[in-house]
Design a protein around this motif. Structure first.
Motif, short mmCIF file in Angstrom:
data_model
loop_
_atom_site.label_atom_id
_atom_site.label_comp_id
_atom_site.label_asym_id
_atom_site.label_seq_id
_atom_site.Cartn_x
_atom_site.Cartn_y
_atom_site.Cartn_z
N THR A 108 32.25 14.41 46.56
CA THR A 108 31.85 14.64 45.16
C THR A 108 31.27 16.03 44.99
N ALA A 109 30.38 16.43 45.88
CA ALA A 109 29.76 17.76 45.78
C ALA A 109 30.80 18.87 45.87
N MET A 110 31.75 18.72 46.79
CA MET A 110 32.78 19.74 46.95
C MET A 110 33.64 19.84 45.70
N ALA A 111 34.11 18.70 45.22
CA ALA A 111 34.97 18.69 44.03
C ALA A 111 34.25 19.27 42.82
N GLU A 112 33.02 18.85 42.60
CA GLU A 112 32.28 19.33 41.43
C GLU A 112 31.97 20.82 41.53
N ALA A 113 31.70 21.31 42.72
CA ALA A 113 31.42 22.74 42.88
C ALA A 113 32.64 23.58 42.54
N ILE A 114 33.80 23.18 43.03
CA ILE A 114 35.02 23.96 42.79
C ILE A 114 35.48 23.82 41.34
N GLU A 115 35.29 22.63 40.75
CA GLU A 115 35.69 22.44 39.35
C GLU A 115 34.90 23.33 38.39
N ASN A 116 33.77 23.87 38.82
CA ASN A 116 33.01 24.80 37.98
C ASN A 116 33.72 26.13 37.78
N GLN A 117 34.65 26.46 38.64
CA GLN A 117 35.32 27.76 38.57
C GLN A 117 36.32 27.80 37.43
N GLN A 152 49.53 34.53 38.38
CA GLN A 152 48.08 34.52 38.23
C GLN A 152 47.52 33.12 38.50
N ALA A 153 48.22 32.08 38.04
CA ALA A 153 47.78 30.70 38.29
C ALA A 153 47.79 30.41 39.79
N CYS A 154 48.80 30.89 40.50
CA CYS A 154 48.86 30.70 41.96
C CYS A 154 47.72 31.45 42.65
N PHE A 155 47.43 32.65 42.19
CA PHE A 155 46.30 33.41 42.71
C PHE A 155 45.00 32.66 42.51
N GLU A 156 44.80 32.10 41.31
CA GLU A 156 43.59 31.32 41.03
C GLU A 156 43.48 30.13 41.98
N ALA A 157 44.59 29.48 42.27
CA ALA A 157 44.57 28.35 43.20
C ALA A 157 44.13 28.81 44.59
N GLY A 158 44.62 29.96 45.01
CA GLY A 158 44.22 30.50 46.31
C GLY A 158 42.74 30.79 46.39
N ILE A 159 42.19 31.33 45.32
CA ILE A 159 40.75 31.59 45.28
C ILE A 159 39.98 30.29 45.42
N LYS A 160 40.41 29.26 44.72
CA LYS A 160 39.70 27.98 44.77
C LYS A 160 39.76 27.38 46.17
N PHE A 161 40.92 27.43 46.82
CA PHE A 161 41.03 26.90 48.18
C PHE A 161 40.16 27.68 49.15
N CYS A 198 40.07 25.80 36.70
CA CYS A 198 40.20 24.65 37.59
C CYS A 198 40.07 23.38 36.78
N GLU A 199 41.14 22.62 36.69
CA GLU A 199 41.15 21.39 35.89
C GLU A 199 40.72 20.17 36.67
N SER A 200 41.12 20.07 37.93
CA SER A 200 40.72 18.92 38.72
C SER A 200 40.80 19.25 40.21
N VAL A 201 39.92 18.58 40.96
CA VAL A 201 39.89 18.71 42.41
C VAL A 201 39.67 17.31 42.97
N GLU A 225 43.46 18.02 46.97
CA GLU A 225 44.45 18.34 45.93
C GLU A 225 43.73 19.02 44.78
N MET A 226 44.39 19.99 44.16
CA MET A 226 43.82 20.70 43.01
C MET A 226 44.87 20.88 41.94
N ARG A 227 44.38 20.97 40.71
CA ARG A 227 45.23 21.33 39.58
C ARG A 227 44.55 22.50 38.86
N ILE A 228 45.29 23.58 38.74
CA ILE A 228 44.82 24.80 38.09
C ILE A 228 45.67 25.01 36.84
#
Length: 116
Positions: free
Chosen positions: A41-50, A10-19, A53-56, A86-89
């Motif tokens: 900054t805009a890209m990272a902050e938008a994806i971190e809202n999901q 499920q964590a891997c699936f979540e990462a795929g959604i974010k990418f 998602c811990e960090s982008v 890079e992302m951390r989920i």
């Protein structure tokens, strides 16, 4: 009866959604060397809202952007070849680390680590 996904799956699936969201939401955005920082900054902050998602970290490569500008308007369209991500989920105690970078002429989105 279908198998229920593990937390790691499920964590891997979540990462795929974010990418998918990051890439397809921002591909084609006009970008110049002067605007890379604000777009990162805009890209990272938008994806971190999901959820989960811990960090982008988005690094739009100024030299590649400058090289991609092929008209007098002074910008290029954002593509995977112009950035590294890079992302951390974190999902239910499982952490997935991912990275997108060019490989064989294509922006590859990869799992770097799955840590339970």
């Amino acid at each position: 009866m279908p198998d229920i996904p593990t937390d790691a799956q499920q964590a891997c699936f979540e990462a795929g959604i974010k990418f998918g969201s990051l890439y397809h939401q921002f591909a084609g955005t006009p970008v110049s060397p002067a605007s890379t920082g604000s777009l990162e900054t805009a890209m990272a902050e938008a994806i971190e809202n999901q959820p989960h998602c811990e960090s982008v970290s988005v690094d739009i490569l100024d030299d590649r952007v400058a090289d991609a500008i092929d008209h007098e308007e002074g910008y290029a369209e954002l593509t995977g070849s112009l950035m590294e991500v890079e992302m951390r989920i974190d999902y239910e105690g499982t952490t997935v680390r991912t990275r997108m970078a060019m490989a064989d002429g294509y922006p590859r989105m990869r799992l770097v680590a799955v840590e339970a």
